[in-house]
Design an enzyme around this catalytic site. Structure first.
Site, short mmCIF file in Angstrom:
data_model
loop_
_atom_site.label_atom_id
_atom_site.label_comp_id
_atom_site.label_asym_id
_atom_site.label_seq_id
_atom_site.Cartn_x
_atom_site.Cartn_y
_atom_site.Cartn_z
CB CYS A 187 -4.72 -99.97 -28.81
SG CYS A 187 -3.83 -98.35 -29.33
NE ARG B 129 2.49 -92.78 -29.63
CZ ARG B 129 1.65 -93.28 -30.59
NH1 ARG B 129 1.60 -92.47 -32.15
NH2 ARG B 129 1.08 -94.16 -30.76
CG HIS C 232 -1.85 -101.79 -25.26
ND1 HIS C 232 -1.02 -101.46 -24.51
CD2 HIS C 232 -2.59 -100.37 -26.08
CE1 HIS C 232 -0.51 -99.71 -24.93
NE2 HIS C 232 -1.67 -100.02 -25.97
N1 GLN Z 1 -2.01 -95.64 -34.51
C1 GLN Z 1 -3.16 -95.44 -33.11
C2 GLN Z 1 -2.45 -94.69 -32.50
O1 GLN Z 1 -1.58 -93.44 -32.06
C3 GLN Z 1 -3.35 -96.57 -32.03
C4 GLN Z 1 -1.57 -96.96 -31.18
C5 GLN Z 1 -2.11 -97.74 -30.84
O2 GLN Z 1 -2.87 -99.40 -31.12
N2 GLN Z 1 -0.74 -98.23 -29.67
O3 GLN Z 1 -3.31 -93.29 -31.92
#
Ligand code: GLN
Length: 257
Positions: free
Chosen positions: A98, A132, A198
């Site tokens: 991630c 997101r 994850h």
């Molecule tokens: N901050 C990054 C994003 O939002 C990675 C997020 C994460 O590691 N969950 O893309």
């Protein structure tokens, strides 16, 4: 113990990059080695610590919020990038999850437009999008000459695009993947794996854990290891339940966005 030396794991930024139960991945590596009479030696590589090529067989870089990534990105480039690049060029393995996947690439432009440099061990780049990409994610990974169904959870604003030097870890069966439109998930080169999966990833994907262990042991000893098979009934049941839940909640086709 088996007489083989301990597998040496360099855990990058355990304090900052640990957002999705990343330590669960390390617990799985440790236990699967222990069941085979092998030891895992973990070195935490914090802000300011250099990476000495040759000192580790496997690197782990976990997930983080944009603000955690900002804290480590400059340090990664200043104190660790050269050592990490030399290490993976010489056959060390790495799992980058991630936020760690994003920083393994050339860089990540976060939701506020701030550009964070990456370490460049994977040929990919990431830019945050307006939404997101969240949900259960199932992929068919092509790895170590096998097709392995891998399941986990994704939650990222970043849209990742692969360059010619990286191939995808797999194709999205259900979920968003790297960017929600090209159908790819993750990135691979040599023994380096980056992924958005994850949850943590390895407890319900034991085959992937063993591929990483085999790569790292080969780096350690110079010989491809013969890994004793384990009774993975519980792990396989967890995997199958997670896949079934993901397909039921998302539908079988990649999610629309
Ligand atoms: N901050 C990054 C994003 O939002 C990675 C997020 C994460 O590691 N969950 O893309």
């Amino acid at each position: 113990m088996s007489g083989l030396p301990a597998l040496r794991l360099g855990h990058l930024y355990p304090a900052e990059m640990n957002i999705y139960a990343d330590r669960g991945n390390i617990a799985v590596l440790r236990q699967r080695l222990a069941w085979r009479g092998l030891a895992l030696e973990v070195t935490d590589l914090e802000v300011g610590d250099p990476v000495e090529p040759g000192a580790h067989d496997l690197y782990y870089l976990g997930g983080g919020q944009d603000r955690d990534q900002q804290v480590v990105a400059e340090d990664l480039v200043a104190t660790k990038a050269e050592g990490l690049r030399a290490a993976v060029d010489a056959g060390a393995a790495a799992l980058c999850v991630c936020g760690g996947f994003q920083l393994a690439g050339h860089g990540y432009t976060g939701t506020d437009g701030h550009r964070m440099p990456g370490v460049g061990i994977l040929d990919l780049d990431t830019v945050a999008g307006p939404t997101r990409l969240i949900g259960n994610l199932v992929i068919d990974a092509e790895i170590a000459g096998e097709t392995v169904r891998v399941v986990g959870f994704e939650n990222h604003a970043g849209r990742t695009r692969l360059g010619p030097g990286a191939r995808p870890l797999g194709r999205v069966v259900s979920g968003h993947g790297n960017n929600g439109d090209d159908g790819f998930e993750g990135g691979v080169r040599d023994r380096v794996i980056g992924t958005y999966l994850h949850g943590p990833l390895l407890p319900k994907n034991p085959r992937l854990a063993d591929i990483l262990i085999a790569w790292a042991l080969e780096h350690r000893t110079g010989e491809p290891p013969v890994l004793a098979p384990l009774d993975d009934a519980l792990e396989v049941a967890a995997h199958d339940a997670a896949v079934a839940r993901a397909l039921a909640s998302n539908g079988r086709r990649p999610a629309r966005r």
